[in-house]
Design a protein around this motif. Structure first.
Motif, PDB file in Angstrom:
ATOM      1  N   UNK A  20     -31.053  -7.551 -73.048  1.00 36.82           N
ATOM      2  CA  UNK A  20     -32.582  -7.483 -73.306  1.00 36.82           C
ATOM      3  C   UNK A  20     -33.195  -6.440 -73.014  1.00 36.82           C
ATOM      4  N   UNK A  21     -32.728  -5.637 -72.045  1.00 40.65           N
ATOM      5  CA  UNK A  21     -33.291  -4.442 -71.496  1.00 40.65           C
ATOM      6  C   UNK A  21     -32.368  -3.105 -71.930  1.00 40.65           C
ATOM      7  N   UNK A  22     -31.535  -3.258 -72.723  1.00 43.27           N
ATOM      8  CA  UNK A  22     -30.675  -2.044 -73.213  1.00 43.27           C
ATOM      9  C   UNK A  22     -31.447  -0.760 -73.572  1.00 43.27           C
ATOM     10  N   UNK A  38     -23.370 -33.397 -56.995  1.00 44.88           N
ATOM     11  CA  UNK A  38     -22.386 -34.234 -55.912  1.00 44.88           C
ATOM     12  C   UNK A  38     -21.473 -33.220 -55.278  1.00 44.88           C
ATOM     13  N   UNK A  39     -21.151 -33.500 -54.128  1.00 53.18           N
ATOM     14  CA  UNK A  39     -20.305 -32.595 -53.279  1.00 53.18           C
ATOM     15  C   UNK A  39     -19.031 -33.215 -52.700  1.00 53.18           C
ATOM     16  N   UNK A  40     -18.040 -33.179 -53.270  1.00 54.39           N
ATOM     17  CA  UNK A  40     -16.671 -33.740 -52.489  1.00 54.39           C
ATOM     18  C   UNK A  40     -16.268 -33.400 -51.564  1.00 54.39           C
ATOM     19  N   UNK A  41     -15.397 -34.386 -50.804  1.00 55.20           N
ATOM     20  CA  UNK A  41     -15.091 -34.024 -49.449  1.00 55.20           C
ATOM     21  C   UNK A  41     -13.916 -32.915 -49.600  1.00 55.20           C
ATOM     22  N   UNK A  42     -13.890 -32.147 -48.190  1.00 55.58           N
ATOM     23  CA  UNK A  42     -13.094 -30.905 -48.412  1.00 55.58           C
ATOM     24  C   UNK A  42     -11.739 -31.449 -47.982  1.00 55.58           C
ATOM     25  N   UNK A  43     -10.838 -30.866 -48.747  1.00 44.24           N
ATOM     26  CA  UNK A  43      -9.380 -31.358 -48.208  1.00 44.24           C
ATOM     27  C   UNK A  43      -8.761 -30.162 -47.404  1.00 44.24           C
ATOM     28  N   UNK A  44      -8.357 -30.690 -46.331  1.00 38.10           N
ATOM     29  CA  UNK A  44      -7.640 -29.639 -45.471  1.00 38.10           C
ATOM     30  C   UNK A  44      -6.477 -29.195 -45.881  1.00 38.10           C
ATOM     31  N   UNK A  45      -5.623 -29.981 -46.647  1.00 35.63           N
ATOM     32  CA  UNK A  45      -4.311 -29.515 -47.007  1.00 35.63           C
ATOM     33  C   UNK A  45      -4.459 -28.429 -48.086  1.00 35.63           C
ATOM     34  N   UNK A  46      -5.283 -28.737 -48.994  1.00 31.98           N
ATOM     35  CA  UNK A  46      -5.320 -27.780 -50.259  1.00 31.98           C
ATOM     36  C   UNK A  46      -6.608 -26.768 -50.084  1.00 31.98           C
ATOM     37  N   UNK A  47      -7.387 -27.058 -49.097  1.00 34.34           N
ATOM     38  CA  UNK A  47      -8.539 -26.416 -48.476  1.00 34.34           C
ATOM     39  C   UNK A  47      -9.446 -25.644 -49.863  1.00 34.34           C
ATOM     40  N   UNK A  48      -9.882 -26.886 -50.167  1.00 35.57           N
ATOM     41  CA  UNK A  48     -10.757 -26.916 -51.602  1.00 35.57           C
ATOM     42  C   UNK A  48     -11.718 -27.751 -51.406  1.00 35.57           C
ATOM     43  N   UNK A  49     -12.696 -28.029 -52.459  1.00 26.60           N
ATOM     44  CA  UNK A  49     -13.668 -28.859 -52.652  1.00 26.60           C
ATOM     45  C   UNK A  49     -14.342 -29.001 -53.982  1.00 26.60           C
ATOM     46  N   UNK A  50     -14.625 -30.136 -54.339  1.00 23.97           N
ATOM     47  CA  UNK A  50     -15.193 -30.358 -55.920  1.00 23.97           C
ATOM     48  C   UNK A  50     -16.762 -30.620 -55.835  1.00 23.97           C
ATOM     49  N   UNK A  51     -17.470 -29.986 -56.769  1.00 24.92           N
ATOM     50  CA  UNK A  51     -18.710 -29.904 -56.940  1.00 24.92           C
ATOM     51  C   UNK A  51     -19.086 -30.356 -58.223  1.00 24.92           C
ATOM     52  N   UNK A  52     -20.020 -31.171 -58.514  1.00 22.40           N
ATOM     53  CA  UNK A  52     -20.836 -31.171 -59.953  1.00 22.40           C
ATOM     54  C   UNK A  52     -22.058 -30.593 -59.579  1.00 22.40           C
ATOM     55  N   UNK A  53     -22.408 -29.378 -60.532  1.00 22.60           N
ATOM     56  CA  UNK A  53     -23.794 -28.882 -60.388  1.00 22.60           C
ATOM     57  C   UNK A  53     -24.121 -28.480 -61.698  1.00 22.60           C
ATOM     58  N   UNK A  54     -25.461 -28.134 -61.448  1.00 20.67           N
ATOM     59  CA  UNK A  54     -26.114 -27.660 -62.752  1.00 20.67           C
ATOM     60  C   UNK A  54     -26.341 -26.044 -62.308  1.00 20.67           C
ATOM     61  N   UNK A  55     -26.084 -25.048 -63.324  1.00 22.09           N
ATOM     62  CA  UNK A  55     -26.316 -23.756 -63.172  1.00 22.09           C
ATOM     63  C   UNK A  55     -27.430 -23.108 -63.940  1.00 22.09           C
ATOM     64  N   UNK A  56     -28.428 -22.765 -63.384  1.00 21.94           N
ATOM     65  CA  UNK A  56     -29.634 -22.318 -64.216  1.00 21.94           C
ATOM     66  C   UNK A  56     -29.708 -20.900 -64.073  1.00 21.94           C
ATOM     67  N   UNK A  57     -30.389 -20.402 -65.293  1.00 20.56           N
ATOM     68  CA  UNK A  57     -30.346 -18.909 -65.207  1.00 20.56           C
ATOM     69  C   UNK A  57     -31.386 -18.608 -65.969  1.00 20.56           C
ATOM     70  N   UNK A  58     -32.422 -17.673 -65.532  1.00 16.65           N
ATOM     71  CA  UNK A  58     -33.575 -17.390 -66.155  1.00 16.65           C
ATOM     72  C   UNK A  58     -33.689 -15.691 -66.307  1.00 16.65           C
ATOM     73  N   UNK A  59     -34.125 -15.284 -67.405  1.00 18.61           N
ATOM     74  CA  UNK A  59     -34.273 -13.821 -67.604  1.00 18.61           C
ATOM     75  C   UNK A  59     -35.206 -13.590 -68.559  1.00 18.61           C
ATOM     76  N   UNK A  60     -35.745 -12.334 -68.804  1.00 22.87           N
ATOM     77  CA  UNK A  60     -36.762 -12.321 -69.825  1.00 22.87           C
ATOM     78  C   UNK A  60     -36.037 -11.539 -70.851  1.00 22.87           C
ATOM     79  N   UNK A  61     -36.441 -11.704 -72.238  1.00 23.63           N
ATOM     80  CA  UNK A  61     -35.872 -11.385 -73.374  1.00 23.63           C
ATOM     81  C   UNK A  61     -37.014 -11.313 -74.510  1.00 23.63           C
ATOM     82  N   UNK A  62     -37.688  -9.976 -74.407  1.00 22.50           N
ATOM     83  CA  UNK A  62     -38.791  -9.888 -75.327  1.00 22.50           C
ATOM     84  C   UNK A  62     -38.552  -9.878 -76.914  1.00 22.50           C
ATOM     85  N   UNK A  63     -37.229  -9.716 -77.120  1.00 21.45           N
ATOM     86  CA  UNK A  63     -37.027  -9.750 -78.526  1.00 21.45           C
ATOM     87  C   UNK A  63     -37.411 -11.391 -79.082  1.00 21.45           C
ATOM     88  N   UNK A  64     -37.730 -12.534 -78.260  1.00 14.99           N
ATOM     89  CA  UNK A  64     -38.092 -13.847 -78.518  1.00 14.99           C
ATOM     90  C   UNK A  64     -39.638 -13.727 -78.463  1.00 14.99           C
TER      91      UNK A  64
END
Length: 399
Positions: A20-22, A38-64
């Motif tokens: 948008x600002x090119x 949701x935030x799943x339990x951390x596994x010490x064996x595999x050393x990871x965890x699962x989450x269910x999330x919303x990724x929200x991104x905002x920016x300005x695009x004057x072309x609209x």
């Protein structure tokens, strides 16, 4: 419908490859927000965890920008999503990711009248979390979620956290083994040979809940160790009972230790649970060794005992077992040829007194020494175990 037609008109000459600002030769600023469902339990064996999330991104695009767009347009048309420019972000420390399609693609594009774009996705991700288990299960961990630009360098795209509460947790969110102490949102920078890329990181400070391990690990082993001390109150020459108790408790604490280790990774350093289980095993094993030593000292003949005394003890033991009492007693001949049994002069009470006195004289020193060791261990073992507990919990619970 009129505003949607205007949007279609704007997309006719829209180039989704340029930022948008090119045209201004400036980096496009994208505000990022994470909403964790949701935030799943951390596994010490595999050393990871699962989450269910919303990724929200905002920016300005004057072309609209258009004077006839007077209200926000919420669209989830996949074709529209493909037609507009979007930040090409990814999760550097994610091991696995899934986009949600049930029941429709979980994506939303909102175009506001001031040309601000909201782009929201619902994702299921598995993040890696390299943990230090040296204080397990009394440990605290820091797990991160990283969001970074994939193809646009910092000169073209800058990621920024939302100014107020950039990382939100869903209502009633709980973790099985951890408590979320705090969340910190900060910036980072991914540096590669081809350039520098904007990066954001959310750090989750987690404290492990020790309640589960108290019930499943600590209390059972404490009870096993205490049960092994029952041996000190049993008779010194009770070989079958004390041996069975010692071996059974040793196998029980070993089985408990194996069950705990099966759910942990094979790390090269010593964990807090290893110190605990090793010490409990040592206490149970020492109780078994104490019985072996006490029983040996109880049965060991006194120093300097000659063959004559050993023979007398053997004959006396035979009398106690009924060998002499049940057979023909030794006799002594008289001048007139009559035979009078020598044992007749001893009454049953007198014989019992004689045997008890002789037994007491032979075994007093060894028996007293053996029983004295048991009496010392009745107090010594609990005292040493209490000192170990005080040192263990004060060391691993600090900080």
């Amino acid at each position: 419908m009129a505003q949607l037609q205007i949007l279609d008109t704007l997309l006719t000459n829209y180039d989704r490859r340029s930022t948008p600002t090119n045209h201004l030769n400036n980096a496009t600023k994208v505000t990022v927000e994470l909403y964790i469902r949701s935030f799943g339990s951390i596994s010490p064996v595999t050393m990871d965890y699962e989450v269910d999330l919303y990724l929200r991104q905002k920016w300005q695009d004057d072309r609209f920008k258009h004077p006839n767009i007077t209200e926000a347009l919420d669209l989830n048309d996949p074709n529209l999503v493909k037609a507009i420019w979007k930040p090409e972000v990814y999760f550097p420390n994610a091991k696995h990711a899934e986009f949600q399609f049930v029941t429709v693609p979980n994506v939303l594009v909102r175009i506001n009248p001031d040309a601000e774009i909201l782009y929201m996705l619902r994702l299921k991700l598995t993040f890696s979390c390299m943990m230090d288990l040296s204080k397990f299960p009394l440990d605290s961990q820091v797990c991160t979620m990283e969001v970074a630009s994939f193809s646009k360098t910092i000169e073209e795209l800058r990621l920024e956290w939302k100014s107020f509460r950039p990382v939100l947790l869903g209502g009633g969110l709980r973790m099985p083994q951890f408590e979320i102490v705090k969340i910190e949102a900060s910036d980072c920078q991914e540096s590669f040979q081809i350039g520098n890329y904007s990066c954001l990181v959310a750090s989750f400070y987690l404290s492990r809940s020790v309640g589960f391990h108290l019930v499943q690990s600590y209390l059972p082993t404490i009870l096993i160790v205490v049960i092994s001390w029952v041996s000190f109150w049993m008779d010194v020459d009770s070989v079958p009972g004390r041996t069975t108790l010692g071996v059974t408790t040793l196998l029980a604490v070993s089985s408990q230790s194996s069950g705990i280790q099966s759910g942990l990774p094979q790390v090269s350093y010593v964990k807090a649970i290893d110190v605990w289980m090793g010490t409990c095993t040592a206490f149970v094993f020492c109780a078994l060794l104490e019985f072996t030593f006490v029983n040996y000292m109880f049965r060991k003949p006194p120093a300097g005992e000659g063959l004559h005394h050993k023979a007398k003890r053997k004959n006396l033991g035979g009398a106690e077992n009924g060998e002499a009492l049940g057979g023909t007693p030794p006799s002594k001949g008289l001048p007139d040829g009559d035979v009078v049994p020598e044992a007749v002069a001893l009454t049953p009470a007198g014989l019992h007194s004689h045997i008890g006195h002789h037994h007491h004289r032979i075994e007093t020193e060894q028996e007293a020494f053996a029983r004295r060791i048991d009496e010392i261990c009745r107090v010594g073992f609990p005292a040493v175990f209490a000192v170990f507990n005080a040192m263990y919990w004060s060391y691993y619970l600090q900080g």
